[in-house]
Design a protein around this motif. Sequence first.
Motif, PDB file in Angstrom:
ATOM      1  N   PRO A 333     -33.896  -4.601  29.010  1.00  0.00           N
ATOM      2  CA  PRO A 333     -35.032  -4.424  29.943  1.00  0.00           C
ATOM      3  C   PRO A 333     -34.622  -4.380  31.402  1.00  0.00           C
ATOM      4  CG  PRO A 333     -35.557  -6.059  28.263  1.00  0.00           C
ATOM      5  CD  PRO A 333     -34.091  -5.764  28.126  1.00  0.00           C
ATOM      6  N   GLN A 363     -39.157  -3.355  38.478  1.00  0.00           N
ATOM      7  CA  GLN A 363     -39.538  -2.683  37.241  1.00  0.00           C
ATOM      8  C   GLN A 363     -40.416  -1.455  37.467  1.00  0.00           C
ATOM      9  OE1 GLN A 363     -41.133  -5.431  38.290  1.00  0.00           O
ATOM     10  NE2 GLN A 363     -43.089  -5.752  37.250  1.00  0.00           N
ATOM     11  N   GLU A 385     -44.215  -6.632  30.435  1.00  0.00           N
ATOM     12  CA  GLU A 385     -43.717  -7.294  29.236  1.00  0.00           C
ATOM     13  C   GLU A 385     -44.848  -8.023  28.509  1.00  0.00           C
ATOM     14  OE1 GLU A 385     -40.573 -10.509  29.309  1.00  0.00           O
ATOM     15  OE2 GLU A 385     -39.354  -8.761  28.784  1.00  0.00           O
ATOM     16  N   LYS A 386     -45.837  -7.250  28.126  1.00  0.00           N
ATOM     17  CA  LYS A 386     -46.940  -7.822  27.347  1.00  0.00           C
ATOM     18  C   LYS A 386     -47.686  -6.671  26.684  1.00  0.00           C
ATOM     19  CE  LYS A 386     -50.073  -7.865  31.340  1.00  0.00           C
ATOM     20  NZ  LYS A 386     -50.919  -8.682  32.212  1.00  0.00           N
ATOM     21  N   ASP A 423     -39.476  -2.847  20.897  1.00  0.00           N
ATOM     22  CA  ASP A 423     -39.325  -3.075  22.339  1.00  0.00           C
ATOM     23  C   ASP A 423     -40.021  -4.350  22.799  1.00  0.00           C
ATOM     24  OD1 ASP A 423     -37.753  -0.771  23.000  1.00  0.00           O
ATOM     25  OD2 ASP A 423     -39.534   0.453  22.660  1.00  0.00           O
ATOM     26  N   THR A 426     -43.348  -4.577  25.103  1.00  0.00           N
ATOM     27  CA  THR A 426     -43.352  -3.986  26.447  1.00  0.00           C
ATOM     28  C   THR A 426     -44.220  -2.729  26.474  1.00  0.00           C
ATOM     29  OG1 THR A 426     -41.145  -4.834  26.909  1.00  0.00           O
ATOM     30  CG2 THR A 426     -41.909  -3.001  28.267  1.00  0.00           C
ATOM     31  N   TYR A 508     -41.912  -9.220  33.594  1.00  0.00           N
ATOM     32  CA  TYR A 508     -40.893  -8.321  33.065  1.00  0.00           C
ATOM     33  C   TYR A 508     -39.549  -8.547  33.768  1.00  0.00           C
ATOM     34  CZ  TYR A 508     -38.523  -3.998  31.732  1.00  0.00           C
ATOM     35  OH  TYR A 508     -37.619  -3.096  31.245  1.00  0.00           O
TER      36      TYR A 508
END
Length: 614
Positions: A333, A363, A385-386, A423, A426, A508
Amino acid sequence: MTDEFVMSEGMVVAMRYVLTDGPFRGGSGEVWQARDRNLDDRLVALKRARFDRHGLEVFRQLQRERSALIELNHSHVVTLYDVVPVDSAGEEAGYWLVMEWVSGGSLAAVMKNASKGEEALLSPGEAAVYGRQIATALAAVHAKNIIHGDVKPGNLFWSPDGDNVKLGDFGTALRLDDNTTARANIWLTPGYAAPEVKLHGTPRPESDVYSLGCTLYALMTGWPPVHIGPKSTARPWWARRDRLGTTADLGPIHDALSAMLRPEVAARPSAADAAALLARAADRAERTGRGRLWRRLAVSALAVVVFASTAWFVSLVTRDDAASATDGVLGDPRTADPCALIDATAFSRFGSTMLDRAYGNFQRCDVIVSPGFDAPVDVEVQFEEKPLEEGVVPARHVGEFEIVGWPPESDACVRGLPLTPSDGGTSVIVNVDFHDDPGSTDLCVFADVAADVAARSLDRLRQAGQVLPRRSFRDGSLAHLDACSLLKGDALAAEIPGVDAATPDIGYGRWQCRWRSTTDAIEVDVRFDQSEPMDATDGQPTTITDREAFVSPEGDGHGTCVVNVMNRTYHGQYGRTVAEMLQVTVSEHKAGDLPTCQKATALATAAAAALPPK
């Protein structure tokens, strides 16, 4: 007017000029490349009126261009060699203009290539050198009582050696004693025309100087400095407050552009005076190490080498990562490049574009689109990241990837793309809003384009069994750090009663971390940020652990305080100075006068103490 003779390669004009390539069609005529048989096959450009429904006006433009060029002989003006009649019947059959063949192309390619990441924009030193050349050309033009009328990157051309630029396309030129100045309202180029031209249609020699200032600014930053709003009112660059406005890194050319871009005609320098200002700016740039890059001759070859070597490197990395990522497309990531999911050229039909790799946290990647007729638009693509909450805009698919959305707001539009199960939940988020002042553009049109580009890129990677291209960060970058490790439990507990220090919300790449109180409506957010260097307009200046910092009460809304601590600055894309910052935000959603900024400053001090030494 009709064209009775269709031209083709190999035909000979005036028993002398052999057409070798073309036609290249522009706004003011039809251009062919030709060989001059009388001068050792020297390459020349032949230009004539393009005979279509606009033929008569274009023919008149060509007459104006001939009239202007025939009087000029200047090293930085495209040279007129000859005028020969067009072999056609009719009263207005006209003539060919035989001109210097400028093989380097126009400077508009600099902005186009920069938006694709293939070439840097001009440095302030380069802009000063090339700007002085064009200013001297304009001084010669004005001495003949001629106004060019359309100075812009597309009308400036590289010489074959790549070290000089020339002013061309005099199709909009007019004389000071012409009675046709109202025509300027029709032919002006938004973003480059002076205020008096937009408002009154009355160009002056100083209008060319203003347009040259806009052109140099655009070649350094990616777009011209004026904002054309719904009512066509122009605001010069120093009246704006955005990250490419007053804070653009203009360096030694700043004073020259300030003079050239003054809104009052009488306050601007003449072209000759502008040339002197730019010459001094170029000298300062050389002395301070911000001069010319001397890269024009090699730029095409360098682009090929860089592209080839980058493609080779990326293919090796993606194959290796793919082997360990099963069917995922993200890979590591922290090194996945969000800019691989956005393409600035996809938005070129809306206006000028610029890809920005250094805006916000690590990011994300942005494309700034400047339509010219409306407020600039910021198209942001970032990793989250969710898992996505279900969108209410009907989902659609591009290959194996789903695009979901939410109802548009007046100032934003959002789309989302869940990645593969491998992943780790994400998602890719596309957020579009206005970069500066609110506008009337339909932001969801931009969001849908960006989502389609991202989905197609992801689907190609998935089909090939590859992951996203990798990127690296400079030594000393905050991107190498873990935001969650910067605040320890005791420092949090000292400022946030009942804080749950053990279970923060982790963003993230671990580049953002948020803690909440279990007893009070208080939150603290620690994240990394990138932007232009800050000043006193961004917050109250202070010093935290020997680092420059800025404290902004209500900086993220009511009941908040934001503290930005400078980590380092570096020269980023397009020669701009970029600052990396540690950002600490405290939010207290309670009534009463709470010492929010005291808490934020104390926590920022504790977090900054954990940063590596400068």
